[in-house]
Scaffold this motif. Sequence first.
Motif, PDB file in Angstrom:
ATOM      1  N   ALA A  46       1.001  -1.504   0.448  1.00  0.00           N
ATOM      2  CA  ALA A  46       0.128  -0.245   0.159  1.00  0.00           C
ATOM      3  C   ALA A  46       0.635   1.710  -0.353  1.00  0.00           C
ATOM      4  CB  ALA A  46      -0.695   0.178   1.334  1.00  0.00           C
ATOM      5  N   SER A  48      -0.503   4.490   0.014  1.00  0.00           N
ATOM      6  CA  SER A  48      -1.822   5.348   0.676  1.00  0.00           C
ATOM      7  C   SER A  48      -1.713   4.771   2.038  1.00  0.00           C
ATOM      8  CB  SER A  48      -2.966   4.759   0.204  1.00  0.00           C
ATOM      9  OG  SER A  48      -3.747   3.405   0.070  1.00  0.00           O
ATOM     10  N   PHE A  49      -1.004   4.637   2.089  1.00  0.00           N
ATOM     11  CA  PHE A  49      -0.660   4.344   4.279  1.00  0.00           C
ATOM     12  C   PHE A  49      -0.951   5.529   4.797  1.00  0.00           C
ATOM     13  CE2 PHE A  49       2.073   3.745   8.101  1.00  0.00           C
ATOM     14  CZ  PHE A  49       0.824   2.980   8.372  1.00  0.00           C
ATOM     15  N   ILE A  61      -6.216   2.708   4.932  1.00  0.00           N
ATOM     16  CA  ILE A  61      -4.810   2.208   3.490  1.00  0.00           C
ATOM     17  C   ILE A  61      -5.585   1.989   2.429  1.00  0.00           C
ATOM     18  CG2 ILE A  61      -3.685   0.402   4.525  1.00  0.00           C
ATOM     19  CD1 ILE A  61      -5.415  -1.296   3.585  1.00  0.00           C
ATOM     20  N   CYS A  62      -5.698   2.341   1.345  1.00  0.00           N
ATOM     21  CA  CYS A  62      -6.746   2.598   0.092  1.00  0.00           C
ATOM     22  C   CYS A  62      -6.198   1.124  -0.576  1.00  0.00           C
ATOM     23  CB  CYS A  62      -6.898   3.430  -0.795  1.00  0.00           C
ATOM     24  SG  CYS A  62      -7.361   5.581   0.274  1.00  0.00           S
ATOM     25  N   VAL A  63      -7.713   0.202  -0.574  1.00  0.00           N
ATOM     26  CA  VAL A  63      -7.256  -0.767  -1.528  1.00  0.00           C
ATOM     27  C   VAL A  63      -8.317  -0.371  -2.940  1.00  0.00           C
ATOM     28  CG1 VAL A  63      -7.205  -2.926  -1.891  1.00  0.00           C
ATOM     29  CG2 VAL A  63      -6.723  -2.189   0.107  1.00  0.00           C
ATOM     30  N   SER A  67      -8.193  -5.427  -6.598  1.00  0.00           N
ATOM     31  CA  SER A  67      -7.179  -6.751  -5.929  1.00  0.00           C
ATOM     32  C   SER A  67      -7.756  -8.265  -5.447  1.00  0.00           C
ATOM     33  CB  SER A  67      -7.265  -5.788  -4.794  1.00  0.00           C
ATOM     34  OG  SER A  67      -6.129  -6.845  -3.653  1.00  0.00           O
ATOM     35  N   TRP A  70      -7.153  -8.521  -1.004  1.00  0.00           N
ATOM     36  CA  TRP A  70      -7.320  -7.680  -0.258  1.00  0.00           C
ATOM     37  C   TRP A  70      -9.070  -8.846  -0.147  1.00  0.00           C
ATOM     38  CZ3 TRP A  70      -6.892  -5.695   3.899  1.00  0.00           C
ATOM     39  CH2 TRP A  70      -7.706  -4.957   4.503  1.00  0.00           C
ATOM     40  N   HIS A 138     -11.675   2.393  -5.766  1.00  0.00           N
ATOM     41  CA  HIS A 138     -10.822   2.079  -4.004  1.00  0.00           C
ATOM     42  C   HIS A 138     -11.967   1.899  -2.412  1.00  0.00           C
ATOM     43  CE1 HIS A 138      -7.607   2.776  -6.228  1.00  0.00           C
ATOM     44  NE2 HIS A 138      -6.772   2.473  -5.380  1.00  0.00           N
TER      45      HIS A 138
END
Length: 173
Positions: A46, A48-49, A61-63, A67, A70, A138
Amino acid sequence: MLNLEPVNSGDRGEDIARLRRLYGRYPTGVAAVCALEDEKPVGIVATSFIPVSMSPALVSICVQHTSTTWPRLSKIGNLGVSVLAATHESVSRQIAAKNTDRFAGVSWMEGNNGTVFLADSAAWLECSISTSIVAGDHDVVLLEVNSTAVDEAVEPLVFHDSSFRSLSIGASS
């Protein structure tokens, strides 16, 4: 006067490319989010942490919805977050890769409750999933921080302009 261009909220390729370049101008840390599944490590990277709150202790976080890893991690619930070190560029690429053994040759250790941490990281957080919010393409995932460790001697890995970088201390003015 600043010439701002409108962003079409649709899925137009030119807007996506422009946003990708724009978002890339913001340097971010790089974290590996990992856990054990059937006694084997599974994880994602990530960029985006983000620390969110001190009390309660929360990070996010952004997922991406695309994915495939995830959904597996989210079912486990307890996650190890390793803030990657400047020396982890190749490890980051390997764990982010698709259709490969992401942990082959990677030094890791098991934490409590099935969490997984990467060795030689700058910091480690043992987390549990607090909530997840759908945000466009996301999910924004809030993680409750349950325990931590830090290695002050290790410099973190930074992602900026689609490249990995390390921090350097510049001259003071």
